[in-house]
Design a protein around this motif. Structure first.
Motif, PDB file in Angstrom:
ATOM      1  N   ASP A   1      33.169  44.909  38.104  1.00 26.45           N
ATOM      2  CA  ASP A   1      32.621  43.931  39.041  1.00 26.45           C
ATOM      3  C   ASP A   1      31.852  44.703  40.103  1.00 26.45           C
ATOM      4  OD1 ASP A   1      32.028  41.957  40.858  1.00 26.45           O
ATOM      5  OD2 ASP A   1      34.075  41.223  41.051  1.00 26.45           O
ATOM      6  N   SER A   2      30.540  44.529  40.140  1.00 25.32           N
ATOM      7  CA  SER A   2      29.715  45.273  41.089  1.00 25.32           C
ATOM      8  C   SER A   2      29.963  44.836  42.531  1.00 25.32           C
ATOM      9  CB  SER A   2      28.229  45.104  40.752  1.00 25.32           C
ATOM     10  OG  SER A   2      27.862  43.748  40.901  1.00 25.32           O
ATOM     11  N   ALA A   3      30.523  43.650  42.739  1.00 23.64           N
ATOM     12  CA  ALA A   3      30.776  43.158  44.096  1.00 23.64           C
ATOM     13  C   ALA A   3      32.249  43.248  44.484  1.00 23.64           C
ATOM     14  CB  ALA A   3      30.297  41.713  44.209  1.00 23.64           C
ATOM     15  N   ALA A   4      33.056  43.926  43.689  1.00 22.78           N
ATOM     16  CA  ALA A   4      34.488  44.032  43.997  1.00 22.78           C
ATOM     17  C   ALA A   4      34.684  44.951  45.197  1.00 22.78           C
ATOM     18  CB  ALA A   4      35.251  44.585  42.800  1.00 22.78           C
ATOM     19  N   PRO A   5      35.616  44.600  46.082  1.00 26.76           N
ATOM     20  CA  PRO A   5      35.888  45.492  47.218  1.00 26.76           C
ATOM     21  C   PRO A   5      36.556  46.778  46.733  1.00 26.76           C
ATOM     22  CG  PRO A   5      37.457  43.683  47.175  1.00 26.76           C
ATOM     23  CD  PRO A   5      36.447  43.415  46.095  1.00 26.76           C
ATOM     24  N   THR A   6      36.287  47.857  47.432  1.00 26.13           N
ATOM     25  CA  THR A   6      36.887  49.137  47.081  1.00 26.13           C
ATOM     26  C   THR A   6      38.327  49.151  47.579  1.00 26.13           C
ATOM     27  OG1 THR A   6      34.734  50.145  47.411  1.00 26.13           O
ATOM     28  CG2 THR A   6      36.604  51.632  47.279  1.00 26.13           C
ATOM     29  N   PRO A   7      39.277  49.483  46.732  1.00 27.74           N
ATOM     30  CA  PRO A   7      40.663  49.520  47.191  1.00 27.74           C
ATOM     31  C   PRO A   7      40.844  50.574  48.280  1.00 27.74           C
ATOM     32  CG  PRO A   7      40.501  50.179  44.881  1.00 27.74           C
ATOM     33  CD  PRO A   7      39.136  49.807  45.341  1.00 27.74           C
ATOM     34  N   PRO A   8      41.733  50.329  49.254  1.00 28.31           N
ATOM     35  CA  PRO A   8      41.902  51.266  50.365  1.00 28.31           C
ATOM     36  C   PRO A   8      42.312  52.667  49.912  1.00 28.31           C
ATOM     37  CG  PRO A   8      43.124  49.236  50.773  1.00 28.31           C
ATOM     38  CD  PRO A   8      42.556  49.155  49.396  1.00 28.31           C
TER      39      PRO A   8
END
Length: 142
Positions: free
Chosen positions: A89-96
């Protein structure tokens, strides 16, 4: 845990402009069976825009989802519900945990930007509109 996309492909428009469009309803984190259960719940409760006067409604189960066929007065309309595993998913948030924050360096005083000059308070009418437009008094205008 796998992330599953609940995808709907539905007939939109009528007549010669009738075509299919796909949408992702939501994502489900868990097993494929859990995602299929949620998809079935949504398929059973789905009410498409067309046909406006449905005559017959049929819901079919298939390997990856469901097919809803609704017969109208003149035409049939179909909606396909599919469960699919989300791979990218190109718009997925990056996990912390994946974000490695670089250590903050001390700011160089030479690079510091001076604060903007303070502006005098603007006199306003009761509704908040300035009494004197901001462009009055500008020397750069002809």
């Amino acid at each position: 845990m796998a992330i599953w996309g609940l995808v709907i492909e539905t007939t939109v428009g009528v007549g010669e402009r009738k075509h299919a469009e796909a949408y992702v309803l939501t994502h489900v984190e868990g097993t494929r069976e859990e995602a299929l259960e949620e998809l079935e719940r949504r398929a059973r409760g789905h009410t498409p825009e067309h046909p406006r006067s449905p005559k017959r409604r049929r819901l079919f189960r298939e390997s990856d989802g469901f097919l809803l066929v609704i017969d109208g007065a003149w035409q049939s309309f179909s909606t396909r519900f599919t469960v699919a595993e989300l791979l990218d998913d190109s718009a997925a948030p990056t996990p912390p945990s994946a974000e490695a924050a670089p250590p903050e360096a001390e700011p160089d005083p030479a690079d510091a930007v001076p604060p903007p000059p303070s502006t005098p308070p603007v006199e306003r009418y009761a509704d908040g509109v300035p009494m004197r437009p901001t462009w009055w008094g500008r020397t750069d205008l002809p």
